[in-house]
Design a protein around this motif. Structure first.
Motif, mmCIF file in Angstrom:
data_model
loop_
_atom_site.group_PDB
_atom_site.id
_atom_site.type_symbol
_atom_site.label_atom_id
_atom_site.label_comp_id
_atom_site.label_asym_id
_atom_site.label_seq_id
_atom_site.Cartn_x
_atom_site.Cartn_y
_atom_site.Cartn_z
ATOM 1 N N ASP A 252 0.832 -1.213 0.000
ATOM 2 C CA ASP A 252 0.000 0.000 0.000
ATOM 3 C C ASP A 252 0.866 1.264 0.000
ATOM 4 O O ASP A 252 0.611 2.214 -0.730
ATOM 5 C CB ASP A 252 -0.934 0.021 1.220
ATOM 6 N N TRP A 253 1.899 1.230 0.812
ATOM 7 C CA TRP A 253 2.846 2.351 0.885
ATOM 8 C C TRP A 253 3.521 2.588 -0.448
ATOM 9 O O TRP A 253 3.710 3.711 -0.877
ATOM 10 C CB TRP A 253 3.927 2.001 1.894
ATOM 11 N N ARG B 152 1.165 4.168 -2.935
ATOM 12 C CA ARG B 152 0.967 5.599 -2.679
ATOM 13 C C ARG B 152 2.176 6.416 -3.131
ATOM 14 O O ARG B 152 2.039 7.439 -3.809
ATOM 15 C CB ARG B 152 0.695 5.838 -1.191
ATOM 16 N N GLU C 143 2.347 6.611 -6.957
ATOM 17 C CA GLU C 143 1.362 7.505 -7.562
ATOM 18 C C GLU C 143 1.669 8.972 -7.266
ATOM 19 O O GLU C 143 1.468 9.832 -8.112
ATOM 20 C CB GLU C 143 -0.049 7.086 -7.137
ATOM 21 N N GLU C 144 2.201 9.238 -6.075
ATOM 22 C CA GLU C 144 2.563 10.629 -5.737
ATOM 23 C C GLU C 144 3.729 11.138 -6.574
ATOM 24 O O GLU C 144 3.957 12.344 -6.657
ATOM 25 C CB GLU C 144 2.972 10.716 -4.256
#
Ligand SMILES: NC(=O)C1=CN([C@@H]2O[C@H](COP(=O)(O)OP(=O)(O)OC[C@H]3O[C@@H](n4cnc5c(N)ncnc54)[C@H](O)[C@@H]3O)[C@@H](O)[C@H]2O)C=CC1
Ligand SMILES: Nc1nc(=O)c2c([nH]1)NC[C@@H]1CN(c3ccc(C(=O)N[C@@H](CCC(=O)O)C(=O)O)cc3)C=[N+]21
Length: 335
Positions: A54-55, A58, A61-62
């Motif tokens: 999950d990290w 994120r 995508e950032e």
């Protein structure tokens, strides 16, 4: 009278990661429009792996990367990898381990194409790392890929100016004595080898004993060598060290700060806090966790393998398959 404030400086991984992500952003802009795509393959039920996935998603995508998570049955991992090796839409493959927790996991690591191995877990990369070979080709255009967590520790040591840029590249840890508490195949042993290859004297501590990794007196050797330290424990090793790096799993272990040299630099890569709070009374610098740097390094590796593949394609070769024996791959890679 108020208690004296410890002079220890606590450095958070997020600040170190920021600089790396800036570098990655610049490299991404130079990729002429391609958005590198990372495929995560998750087959285990390990909660830590899901959190890590999950990290990673994120952070991808950032920072302008594409991330897809494939959740598959453990018996379908092999086919998933092979399909991804052949899929031009996929730039990097990250398989979350453990899956089978035996040698089948090693087999799966070898299934990932060299050109898509974002963690540097295939044999060629591991061989280059231990042998201190830094490039894939003789012209030194395509850098070899290093495993993310060991490389994250190196990037932290650079940030902290433990690496001395006055010295030539490859010798910049000369004069440092470093303790690494963990000798696993995925983090501790590669880390000890990399630090010794860069010139440090490394004491690698595990429950089985202490080993010393060095490039010999005056850095005479091209790559590190290993010496067993019979009858040594962390008690003999740690007090000699100006840098102590811990990675012991589980919440029971605490590093005994009585062994710490005054002003040492302490870095913890375990998910658990291996250093007790008193570490700040003795350390000059303390890095309590490194996960964010690891993920920044993962994106840096993804950029690197995407660049390596573009370089190869402009050199006129396409679609190399690393299921081929190494010698053959070499021929294709280095025409
Ligand atoms: N922050 C990050 O980027 C990452 C963190 N980790 C974390 O690092 C830790 C270690 O991970 P792995 O190396 O994969 O685990 P592992 O379980 O494969 O290896 C742990 C090693 O530590 C040794 N050990 C256990 N107790 C010890 C002691 N008292 N003294 C010295 N050595 C001892 C074990 O014998 C073993 O060799 C875990 O907490 C894991 O979650 C792992 C990968 C990435
Ligand atoms: N092929 C593969 N490569 C891996 O690197 C891999 C894997 N499989 N399987 C699962 C484990 C787990 N793992 C973690 C990475 C970062 C943190 C992490 O970011 N920890 C935070 C602390 C956690 C928090 O803030 O809650 C930190 O160190 O800053 C944790 C765990 C990588 N793994």
């Amino acid at each position: 009278m108020a208690a004296e404030t410890p002079s220890c400086k606590v450095i958070l991984a997020g600040n170190i990661a920021k600089g790396l992500l800036e570098e990655v952003k610049a490299g991404l802009a130079a990729l002429n429009g391609r958005q590198p795509h990372l495929l995560g393959v998750l087959a285990n039920v390990d909660a830590a792996a899901k959190v890590y996935a999950d990290w990673t998603q994120r952070t991808c995508e950032e920072n302008g990367f594409k991330y897809t998570l494939a959740r598959v049955d453990k018996d379908d991992v092999e086919d998933t990898i092979i399909n991804a090796n052949n899929d031009d839409e996929v730039d990097g493959i990250l398989v979350y381990y453990p899956i089978h927790s035996n040698r089948q996991d090693q087999y799966l690591q070898e299934c990932v194409s060299l050109s898509k191995d974002v963690e540097g877990l295939t044999h060629k990369y591991i061989f280059n790392m231990y042998q201190n070979i830094r490039f894939l080709d003789e012209n030194a255009t395509r850098k070899s890929v290093l495993p993310c967590t060991p490389l994250a520790v190196i990037k932290i040591l650079e940030y902290l100016h433990i690496y001395n840029p006055i010295l030539p590249y490859g010798n910049r840890l000369f004069g440092h004595t470093i303790c690494v508490v963990n000798r696993s195949e995925v983090v501790g042993r590669p880390l000890a080898a990399l630090l010794a290859n860069d010139g440090a004297c490394v004491y690698s501590v595990d429950v089985t004993g202490v080993q010393k990794f060095t490039r010999g007196e005056g850095l005479r050797k091209r790559k590190h060598e290993v010496e067993e330290m019979p009858n040594w424990s962390i008690k003999e090793a740690a007090p000699l060290c100006d840098v102590v790096i811990t990675g012991v799993p589980g919440d029971k272990y605490k590093f005994d700060t009585a062994l710490l040299r005054e002003g040492a630099v302490c870095i913890n890569f375990s998910s658990e806090k291996n250093f007790p709070p008193e570490v700040k009374q003795k350390a000059s610098i303390y890095v309590p966790a490194i996960g964010k740097v690891t993920i920044a390094v993962l994106l840096r590796n993804l950029l690197r393998i995407t660049q390596n593949r573009q370089l190869q394609e402009t050199a006129g070769t396409q679609n190399e398959h690393d299921a081929l024996p190494n010698a053959k791959v070499e021929k294709i890679l280095d025409p």
